[in-house]
Design a protein around this motif. Structure first.
Motif, mmCIF file in Angstrom:
data_model
loop_
_atom_site.group_PDB
_atom_site.id
_atom_site.type_symbol
_atom_site.label_atom_id
_atom_site.label_comp_id
_atom_site.label_asym_id
_atom_site.label_seq_id
_atom_site.Cartn_x
_atom_site.Cartn_y
_atom_site.Cartn_z
ATOM 1 N N THR A 74 0.828 -1.203 0.000
ATOM 2 C CA THR A 74 0.000 0.000 0.000
ATOM 3 C C THR A 74 0.861 1.251 0.000
ATOM 4 O OG1 THR A 74 -1.854 -1.080 1.125
ATOM 5 C CG2 THR A 74 -1.703 1.304 1.319
ATOM 6 N N VAL A 75 1.866 1.273 0.853
ATOM 7 C CA VAL A 75 2.768 2.436 0.906
ATOM 8 C C VAL A 75 3.500 2.597 -0.411
ATOM 9 C CG1 VAL A 75 4.838 3.367 2.001
ATOM 10 C CG2 VAL A 75 3.036 2.359 3.407
ATOM 11 N N PHE A 76 4.011 1.487 -0.964
ATOM 12 C CA PHE A 76 4.732 1.562 -2.240
ATOM 13 C C PHE A 76 3.837 2.118 -3.351
ATOM 14 C CE2 PHE A 76 5.681 -0.493 -6.338
ATOM 15 C CZ PHE A 76 6.944 0.036 -6.571
ATOM 16 N N ILE A 77 2.601 1.632 -3.430
ATOM 17 C CA ILE A 77 1.676 2.090 -4.469
ATOM 18 C C ILE A 77 1.291 3.552 -4.252
ATOM 19 C CG2 ILE A 77 -0.647 1.770 -5.432
ATOM 20 C CD1 ILE A 77 -0.266 -1.244 -4.776
ATOM 21 N N ALA A 78 1.096 3.944 -2.984
ATOM 22 C CA ALA A 78 0.764 5.337 -2.683
ATOM 23 C C ALA A 78 1.892 6.276 -3.125
ATOM 24 C CB ALA A 78 0.499 5.507 -1.189
ATOM 25 N N LEU A 79 3.132 5.875 -2.851
ATOM 26 C CA LEU A 79 4.283 6.687 -3.274
ATOM 27 C C LEU A 79 4.391 6.721 -4.796
ATOM 28 C CD1 LEU A 79 6.929 5.539 -0.630
ATOM 29 C CD2 LEU A 79 5.688 7.704 -0.699
ATOM 30 N N LEU A 80 4.128 5.584 -5.426
ATOM 31 C CA LEU A 80 4.165 5.517 -6.890
ATOM 32 C C LEU A 80 3.108 6.444 -7.497
ATOM 33 C CD1 LEU A 80 5.593 3.860 -9.195
ATOM 34 C CD2 LEU A 80 3.580 2.388 -9.160
ATOM 35 N N ASN A 81 1.891 6.380 -6.960
ATOM 36 C CA ASN A 81 0.824 7.250 -7.454
ATOM 37 C C ASN A 81 1.166 8.726 -7.259
ATOM 38 O OD1 ASN A 81 -0.557 4.919 -8.036
ATOM 39 N ND2 ASN A 81 -1.998 5.091 -6.339
ATOM 40 N N SER A 82 1.773 9.034 -6.115
ATOM 41 C CA SER A 82 2.164 10.421 -5.838
ATOM 42 C C SER A 82 3.205 10.903 -6.840
ATOM 43 C CB SER A 82 2.724 10.537 -4.414
ATOM 44 O OG SER A 82 1.790 10.128 -3.462
ATOM 45 N N LEU A 83 4.198 10.074 -7.090
ATOM 46 C CA LEU A 83 5.275 10.459 -7.998
ATOM 47 C C LEU A 83 4.761 10.674 -9.417
ATOM 48 C CD1 LEU A 83 8.277 10.923 -8.507
ATOM 49 C CD2 LEU A 83 8.546 8.460 -8.827
ATOM 50 N N PHE A 84 3.966 9.724 -9.917
ATOM 51 C CA PHE A 84 3.442 9.855 -11.275
ATOM 52 C C PHE A 84 2.432 11.000 -11.360
ATOM 53 C CE2 PHE A 84 4.938 5.429 -11.931
ATOM 54 C CZ PHE A 84 5.629 5.639 -13.108
ATOM 55 N N GLY A 85 1.584 11.150 -10.340
ATOM 56 C CA GLY A 85 0.627 12.250 -10.338
ATOM 57 C C GLY A 85 1.314 13.600 -10.320
ATOM 58 N N PHE A 86 2.350 13.706 -9.501
ATOM 59 C CA PHE A 86 3.135 14.945 -9.419
ATOM 60 C C PHE A 86 3.787 15.268 -10.758
ATOM 61 C CE2 PHE A 86 7.303 16.929 -8.749
ATOM 62 C CZ PHE A 86 6.965 18.054 -8.021
ATOM 63 N N THR A 87 4.386 14.254 -11.379
ATOM 64 C CA THR A 87 5.087 14.460 -12.659
ATOM 65 C C THR A 87 4.110 14.868 -13.764
ATOM 66 O OG1 THR A 87 6.729 12.793 -12.026
ATOM 67 C CG2 THR A 87 6.599 13.394 -14.360
ATOM 68 N N ILE A 88 2.986 14.166 -13.861
ATOM 69 C CA ILE A 88 1.994 14.479 -14.905
ATOM 70 C C ILE A 88 1.406 15.861 -14.697
ATOM 71 C CG2 ILE A 88 -0.282 13.826 -15.788
ATOM 72 C CD1 ILE A 88 0.494 10.912 -15.263
ATOM 73 N N ALA A 89 1.101 16.203 -13.445
ATOM 74 C CA ALA A 89 0.535 17.523 -13.155
ATOM 75 C C ALA A 89 1.508 18.631 -13.532
ATOM 76 C CB ALA A 89 0.170 17.624 -11.684
ATOM 77 N N ASN A 90 2.791 18.410 -13.271
ATOM 78 C CA ASN A 90 3.801 19.420 -13.619
ATOM 79 C C ASN A 90 3.967 19.559 -15.126
ATOM 80 O OD1 ASN A 90 4.627 20.593 -11.225
ATOM 81 N ND2 ASN A 90 6.151 19.018 -10.799
ATOM 82 N N GLN A 91 4.019 18.423 -15.795
ATOM 83 C CA GLN A 91 4.276 18.451 -17.232
ATOM 84 C C GLN A 91 3.103 19.038 -18.013
ATOM 85 O OE1 GLN A 91 7.165 17.680 -18.811
ATOM 86 N NE2 GLN A 91 8.059 17.387 -16.790
ATOM 87 N N LEU A 92 1.877 18.753 -17.581
ATOM 88 C CA LEU A 92 0.688 19.169 -18.324
ATOM 89 C C LEU A 92 -0.031 20.351 -17.691
ATOM 90 C CD1 LEU A 92 -0.777 15.651 -19.199
ATOM 91 C CD2 LEU A 92 0.783 17.078 -20.549
ATOM 92 N N ASP A 93 0.548 20.894 -16.614
ATOM 93 C CA ASP A 93 -0.037 22.031 -15.909
ATOM 94 C C ASP A 93 -1.463 21.715 -15.453
ATOM 95 O OD1 ASP A 93 -0.110 24.547 -14.799
ATOM 96 O OD2 ASP A 93 -0.772 25.546 -16.629
#
Length: 282
Positions: free
Chosen positions: A229-248
Motif C-alpha cells: 500500500t505504501v509503495f503504491i501510494a508513493l508511486l501514485n504520488s510520484l506519477f501524479g506529481f510528474t503528470i501535473a507538472n508536465q501538463l499544468d
C-alpha cells in the motif's frame, strides 16, 4: 518543487496506511463522510473567532471529524448497518452547517473550499523555523501525523491483525477491540482533516482508498498489504506529481487519475496471470 513532492508523499503514506484498515473493515467511505461533516466545525469556529483566517476553523473541523466517527460508531453499535450510520451522520451534520451558514453567515465566503480544498503547490509558502531550519508548516504537520500513525501501527500491530481478521477471537483473547476501533477512527479523523488542509479532499479520499484496494489484489497477509500500500501510494504520488507538472494540471486530479489507472492495470495483470495459470494447469 521537491518540498511539494515530499509533502505529497508524506500525506499519501499516512492516509494510505490507515486507509488499509478501513478497506479491510469495509469502511472506506468514512473519509468522504468526513469531507462533508467537518463543515459544521468550520462554521462554529468562524462564529467563535469571527475570522476566516483563525486556526479555530481547522481546529473545529478536526473536532467535528472526531465527533462524526464517534457518532457513527455509536449508531452502528445499535445494530444499524455501517453505511447507513455513515450516511445518516454526515448528511445531518452537513445539513446543519448549511442551515447555519444560510441563517447567520449568508454574506460570508464560508465553506469547505477555504479550509479543506487545499492545494499542495501553495504549501511551501507557509513556513516555520524548526531548530533553525525553515520548513513548510504542511511538511511538519504531515510528518507528525505520519509518525503518530506509524507508532500506532507498530505498537498495536498484533492486536490490529487479530481484530481485522477475527474479531470474535480477538475478544476471547482479551484484545480491547472496542478501544482499538475507536482509536483507529480518531486517528483517521485527525489524519483526514490535517491532510485536507494540505492537499485537499479529493487527493485525501483517493489516497485513503485506492492504494490499499490495489494492494489487496496481490497481498497475501497484512504486513505485505501495508508494505505494498505504501509503495503504491508513493508511486501514485510520484506519477501524479510528474503528470501535473508536465501538463499544468491540478495535483489532486492527476493523482486521482493515476490511482485509477494503476488499479485498473493491477486488475488486468491479475486476470492475465490467472488465465495463464489456468491454461498451464489444463
Amino acid at each position: 518543487m521537491s518540498e511539494v513532492l515530499i509533502i505529497l508523499c508524506l500525506i499519501a503514506t499516512s492516509t494510505s496506511l490507515l486507509g488499509s484498515l478501513l478497506v479491510l473493515k469495509n469502511q472506506a467511505m468514512i473519509a468522504d463522510a468526513l469531507s462533508h461533516s467537518v463543515l459544521l466545525g468550520i462554521v462554529l469556529g468562524f462564529f467563535i473567532s469571527h475570522s476566516l483566517d483563525s486556526p479555530l476553523l481547522v481546529l473545529g473541523a478536526a473536532v467535528f471529524g472526531v465527533v462524526t466517527v464517534l457518532l457513527i460508531e455509536k449508531i452502528q453499535s445499535k445494530k444499524l448497518a455501517q453505511d447507513a450510520a455513515t450516511g445518516l451522520v454526515f448528511s445531518t451534520l452537513f445539513a446543519l452547517a448549511v442551515l447555519l451558514i444560510s441563517m447567520f453567515a449568508r454574506n460570508v465566503h464560508l465553506d469547505m473550499d477555504m479550509v479543506l480544498m487545499g492545494e499542495v503547490l501553495f504549501a511551501p509558502f507557509y513556513r516555520m523555523d524548526l531548530f533553525g531550519i525553515s520548513l513548510p508548516v504542511a511538511l511538519v504537520k504531515a510528518l507528525v501525523v505520519l509518525l503518530v500513525n506509524l507508532a500506532f501501527l507498530g505498537i498495536f500491530y498484533p492486536q490490529l491483525k487479530l481484530m481485522l481478521f477475527d474479531g470474535t477471537q480477538a475478544r476471547l483473547q482479551g484484545v480491547p477491540v472496542r478501544q482499538l476501533q475507536l482509536v483507529t477512527m480518531v486517528l483517521v479523523s485527525l489524519t483526514t482533516v490535517v491532510s485536507f488542509d494540505v492537499v485537499g479532499s479529493i487527493a485525501v479520499i483517493v489516497f485513503m482508498v485506492a492504494p490499499s484496494m490495489t494492494a489487496l489484489i496481490w497481498a497475501k497477509n497484512l504486513r505485505y498489504l501495508l508494505g505494498m500500500t505504501v509503495f503504491i501510494a508513493l508511486l501514485n504520488s510520484l506519477f501524479g506529481f510528474t503528470i501535473a507538472n508536465q501538463l499544468d494540471l491540478t495535483m489532486a486530479g492527476a493523482c486521482a487519475v493515476v490511482s485509477l489507472g494503476v488499479f485498473i492495470l493491477a486488475l488486468v495483470s491479475q486476470e492475465l496471470s490467472l488465465n495463464l495459470w489456468r491454461k498451464k494447469k489444463s
